[in-house]
Design an enzyme around this catalytic site. Structure first.
Site, PDB file in Angstrom:
ATOM      1  N   HIS A  18       0.833  -1.207   0.000  1.00 21.56           N
ATOM      2  CA  HIS A  18       0.000   0.000   0.000  1.00 21.56           C
ATOM      3  C   HIS A  18       0.866   1.255   0.000  1.00 21.56           C
ATOM      4  O   HIS A  18       0.470   2.277  -0.518  1.00 21.56           O
ATOM      5  CB  HIS A  18      -0.936   0.012   1.216  1.00 21.56           C
ATOM      6  CG  HIS A  18      -2.029  -1.006   1.111  1.00 21.56           C
ATOM      7  ND1 HIS A  18      -3.341  -0.669   0.899  1.00 21.56           N
ATOM      8  CD2 HIS A  18      -1.995  -2.355   1.160  1.00 21.56           C
ATOM      9  CE1 HIS A  18      -4.069  -1.766   0.824  1.00 21.56           C
ATOM     10  NE2 HIS A  18      -3.276  -2.801   0.995  1.00 21.56           N
ATOM     11  N   ASP A 116      -6.212   5.971   0.548  1.00 24.73           N
ATOM     12  CA  ASP A 116      -6.336   4.529   0.362  1.00 24.73           C
ATOM     13  C   ASP A 116      -7.804   4.126   0.537  1.00 24.73           C
ATOM     14  O   ASP A 116      -8.511   4.694   1.379  1.00 24.73           O
ATOM     15  CB  ASP A 116      -5.480   3.825   1.420  1.00 24.73           C
ATOM     16  CG  ASP A 116      -5.339   2.334   1.125  1.00 24.73           C
ATOM     17  OD1 ASP A 116      -4.301   1.958   0.558  1.00 24.73           O
ATOM     18  OD2 ASP A 116      -6.252   1.547   1.453  1.00 24.73           O
ATOM     19  N   GLN A 340      13.331  -4.887  -5.297  1.00 28.03           N
ATOM     20  CA  GLN A 340      12.727  -5.757  -6.305  1.00 28.03           C
ATOM     21  C   GLN A 340      12.727  -5.138  -7.704  1.00 28.03           C
ATOM     22  O   GLN A 340      12.917  -5.831  -8.699  1.00 28.03           O
ATOM     23  CB  GLN A 340      11.291  -6.110  -5.891  1.00 28.03           C
ATOM     24  CG  GLN A 340      10.580  -6.988  -6.905  1.00 28.03           C
ATOM     25  CD  GLN A 340       9.301  -7.557  -6.369  1.00 28.03           C
ATOM     26  OE1 GLN A 340       9.316  -8.297  -5.384  1.00 28.03           O
ATOM     27  NE2 GLN A 340       8.181  -7.250  -6.990  1.00 28.03           N
ATOM     28  N   SER A 360       3.701  -5.981  -7.740  1.00 26.63           N
ATOM     29  CA  SER A 360       4.630  -6.918  -8.392  1.00 26.63           C
ATOM     30  C   SER A 360       4.205  -7.168  -9.833  1.00 26.63           C
ATOM     31  O   SER A 360       5.046  -7.237 -10.739  1.00 26.63           O
ATOM     32  CB  SER A 360       4.693  -8.240  -7.622  1.00 26.63           C
ATOM     33  OG  SER A 360       5.296  -8.017  -6.364  1.00 26.63           O
ATOM     34  N   GLY A 378      -6.115 -12.747  -0.244  1.00 23.25           N
ATOM     35  CA  GLY A 378      -6.537 -11.389  -0.612  1.00 23.25           C
ATOM     36  C   GLY A 378      -6.899 -11.315  -2.091  1.00 23.25           C
ATOM     37  O   GLY A 378      -7.577 -12.192  -2.633  1.00 23.25           O
TER      38      GLY A 378
HETATM   39 BR1  BUP Z   1       9.328  -8.579  -0.144  1.00 21.22          BR
HETATM   40  C1  BUP Z   1       9.839  -7.112  -1.109  1.00 21.22           C
HETATM   41  N1  BUP Z   1      11.541  -5.726  -1.943  1.00 21.22           N
HETATM   42  O1  BUP Z   1      12.102  -7.458  -0.628  1.00 21.22           O
HETATM   43  P1  BUP Z   1       2.885  -6.140  -3.814  1.00 21.22           P
HETATM   44  C2  BUP Z   1       8.897  -6.329  -1.733  1.00 21.22           C
HETATM   45  N2  BUP Z   1       9.290  -5.242  -2.458  1.00 21.22           N
HETATM   46  O2  BUP Z   1      11.023  -3.991  -3.239  1.00 21.22           O
HETATM   47  P2  BUP Z   1       1.441  -7.003  -1.538  1.00 21.22           P
HETATM   48  C3  BUP Z   1      10.629  -4.952  -2.580  1.00 21.22           C
HETATM   49  O3  BUP Z   1       7.155  -4.262  -2.182  1.00 21.22           O
HETATM   50  P3  BUP Z   1       3.167  -7.027   0.603  1.00 21.22           P
HETATM   51  C4  BUP Z   1      11.214  -6.798  -1.196  1.00 21.22           C
HETATM   52  O4  BUP Z   1       8.587  -4.509  -5.395  1.00 21.22           O
HETATM   53  C5  BUP Z   1       6.392  -4.180  -4.383  1.00 21.22           C
HETATM   54  O5  BUP Z   1       6.543  -2.867  -4.839  1.00 21.22           O
HETATM   55  C6  BUP Z   1       7.752  -4.870  -4.347  1.00 21.22           C
HETATM   56  O6  BUP Z   1       3.803  -5.050  -3.121  1.00 21.22           O
HETATM   57  C7  BUP Z   1       8.284  -4.367  -3.047  1.00 21.22           C
HETATM   58  O7  BUP Z   1       2.538  -7.145  -2.701  1.00 21.22           O
HETATM   59  C8  BUP Z   1       5.977  -4.136  -2.925  1.00 21.22           C
HETATM   60  O8  BUP Z   1       3.631  -6.879  -4.850  1.00 21.22           O
HETATM   61  C9  BUP Z   1       5.048  -5.274  -2.566  1.00 21.22           C
HETATM   62  O9  BUP Z   1       1.671  -5.432  -4.261  1.00 21.22           O
HETATM   63  O10 BUP Z   1       2.254  -6.365  -0.445  1.00 21.22           O
HETATM   64  O11 BUP Z   1       0.985  -8.362  -1.235  1.00 21.22           O
HETATM   65  O12 BUP Z   1       0.407  -6.001  -1.854  1.00 21.22           O
HETATM   66  O13 BUP Z   1       4.504  -7.205  -0.023  1.00 21.22           O
HETATM   67  O14 BUP Z   1       3.132  -6.010   1.680  1.00 21.22           O
HETATM   68  O15 BUP Z   1       2.520  -8.325   0.925  1.00 21.22           O
END
Ligand code: BUP
Length: 459
Positions: A18, A116, A340, A360, A378
């Protein structure tokens, strides 16, 4: 008369998934000459969130910060334990009354609030008092958003939506398989579900819903919602993505960086299930087997707890000696935060095994890296379907883990080989990349949408 730069307050909720899109949007708005205030809740759930907020603000000193000090939970200490990120949504909402006074003294005065979805219902009256237009910044796919928007209708009609249903039908949209929806939606007392119901009722009051996606990627549903108006009460859906990276050089040399430099082009599979998905030990064993047998190089972002602050174990305590020995020169294991975006941008990366968090998906689209979806909970299963339909990768819809069993090593091996060798998917993913870049360039579909939003909040 001269126009003044608009002042926009951004209000993200909890979790990196988020936060990241908000930081990207904040940087983008600042680049487009808006004055930006970031509202942050204190304390955050994860260490990653507080570190990213500080680093981001240090590199973007023109962006202001307003800190919302959270009041302690009024939930009973003996209430059912709750996922820490949902609890944080609740805590932020419970403290929102502190926001009005903070915002009313903003200088220059605010022009709009971008919030949000999980904070919409509580923030809307504050925005109304201050006579500010409110926009939602959604952090999911348009499909999941449409489910959320329709959910208050469904929730009041249990004969249409119950344990025996196989599909959910939203008039004007393709039916949604029940197996793809978060099971918590069937439990009306669940905080996840009540958050959705309350906020979905507030959606019609928003000026628009900004989304990290682009027209081409989800054209059909965007047409249904925006042109055919199949949900007449929904404000316009505004695709402004993929939101671009805000480029902060990370400190130090993370182990994966130098390792990736020495790998051949498109030879490495990157594996990550996001920041708040813990994998069970049994599933870790099977993934080890699958990776080892598949024989491709790998970069594995390994998490075994929901909240990063709890993740203290060493790689050697989690992975088997056998696996570590057999794959010594074949892969790298990441513990803790990794960049990432930087990894996905690396030419050595040829595939991405992912939980399909929406950020992602957009990051893979931006880089044209084919995905193998392995969604968990989710919105992830719905996102996986969108990703597959857009041609960005593969999805084995029966895969799960946790209460529904584990995926065996042989299965994982088979799909990883397919991911890394399927030339059609690789070509198609490159096409996605091309379209993603067209959308954000000057005059592209996403560029035009964000420009219009900024104009409409400029006095
Ligand atoms: Br883990 C990780 N590095 O090591 P999503 C995640 N990310 O840059 P969801 C990193 O976190 P959540 C790491 O690139 C993305 O921008 C990734 O968001 C970054 O997953 C973000 O992919 C993760 O939307 O969030 O499930 O919404 O990771 O909190 O579970």
């Amino acid at each position: 008369a001269t126009t003044q730069a608009p002042h926009i307050a951004l209000f993200p909720s909890a979790g990196m998934g988020h936060l990241m899109p908000y930081l990207r949007l904040a940087a983008m708005l600042a680049r487009r000459n808006c004055i930006v205030t970031l509202i942050t809740a204190h304390p955050t759930v994860s260490a990653a969130e507080s570190e990213h907020i500080s680093l981001f603000l240090r590199h973007n000193p023109e962006i202001k910060r307003l800190e919302l000090e959270l009041t302690p939970s009024s939930r009973q200490a003996d209430a059912t334990p709750i996922e820490p990120f949902f609890l944080q949504f609740h805590l932020i909402n419970q403290s929102i009354h502190l926001l009005g006074p903070l915002l009313s003294s903003s200088s220059p005065p605010l022009s709009a609030m971008f919030v949000d979805f999980a904070l919409l219902a509580e923030t809307a009256p504050i925005a109304e008092d201050l006579q500010l237009p409110i926009y939602v910044v959604s952090t999911t796919s348009v499909e999941f958003l449409s489910l959320v928007a329709y959910f208050s209708v469904v929730a009041s009609n249990p004969t249409e939506f119950n344990e025996a249903s196989t599909e959910l039908k939203i008039p004007g949209l393709p039916p949604m398989a029940m197996s793809s929806l978060p099971p918590a939606l069937l439990d009306h007392s669940h905080l996840f579900t009540s958050t959705i119901v309350t906020n979905s009722q507030a959606l019609p009051g928003a000026e628009g819903i900004l989304m990290n996606t682009f027209d081409w990627f989800q054209a059909s549903i965007l047409n249904a919602l925006n042109k055919d108006r199949v949900m007449a009460s929904l404000p316009p859906i505004l695709p402004i993505g993929p939101l671009e990276s805000y480029h902060i050089p990370q400190d130090g040399d993370h182990c994966y960086r130098s390792w990736l430099e020495n790998q051949p082009s498109e030879s490495v599979v990157y594996i990550s299930f996001g920041n708040r998905t813990a994998m069970s030990r049994d599933q870790v064993r099977e993934l080890e087997k699958g990776l080892e047998k598949a024989g491709w190089r790998f970069c594995w972002n390994l998490k075994t707890t929901k909240v990063d602050k709890d993740d203290r174990e060493d790689v050697k305590d989690i992975l088997s000696d056998f696996f570590l020995k057999r794959t010594k020169n074949k892969g790298v294991i990441i513990r803790g935060w990794a960049d990432q975006e930087e990894i996905l941008a690396h030419p050595a990366i040829g595939g991405f095994v992912s939980h399909c968090g929406w950020n992602s998906v957009m990051e893979a689209a931006w880089q044209g890296v084919p995905m193998l979806a392995w969604p968990q909970h989710g919105d992830q299963k719905m996102n996986a379907k969108v990703m597959e339909t857009a041609g960005l990768g593969l999805w084995e819809s029966g895969w799960d883990w946790g209460p529904n069993g584990i995926v065996k090593g042989e299965e994982i091996e088979r799909k990883i080989v397919e991911l890394m060798t399927d030339e059609t998917v690789r070509e198609r993913a490159k096409k996605v990349r091309e379209e993603a870049r067209k959308a954000v360039e000057s005059g592209g579909s996403s560029d035009r949408v964000i420009r219009n939003v900024i104009n409409s909040v400029t006095l």
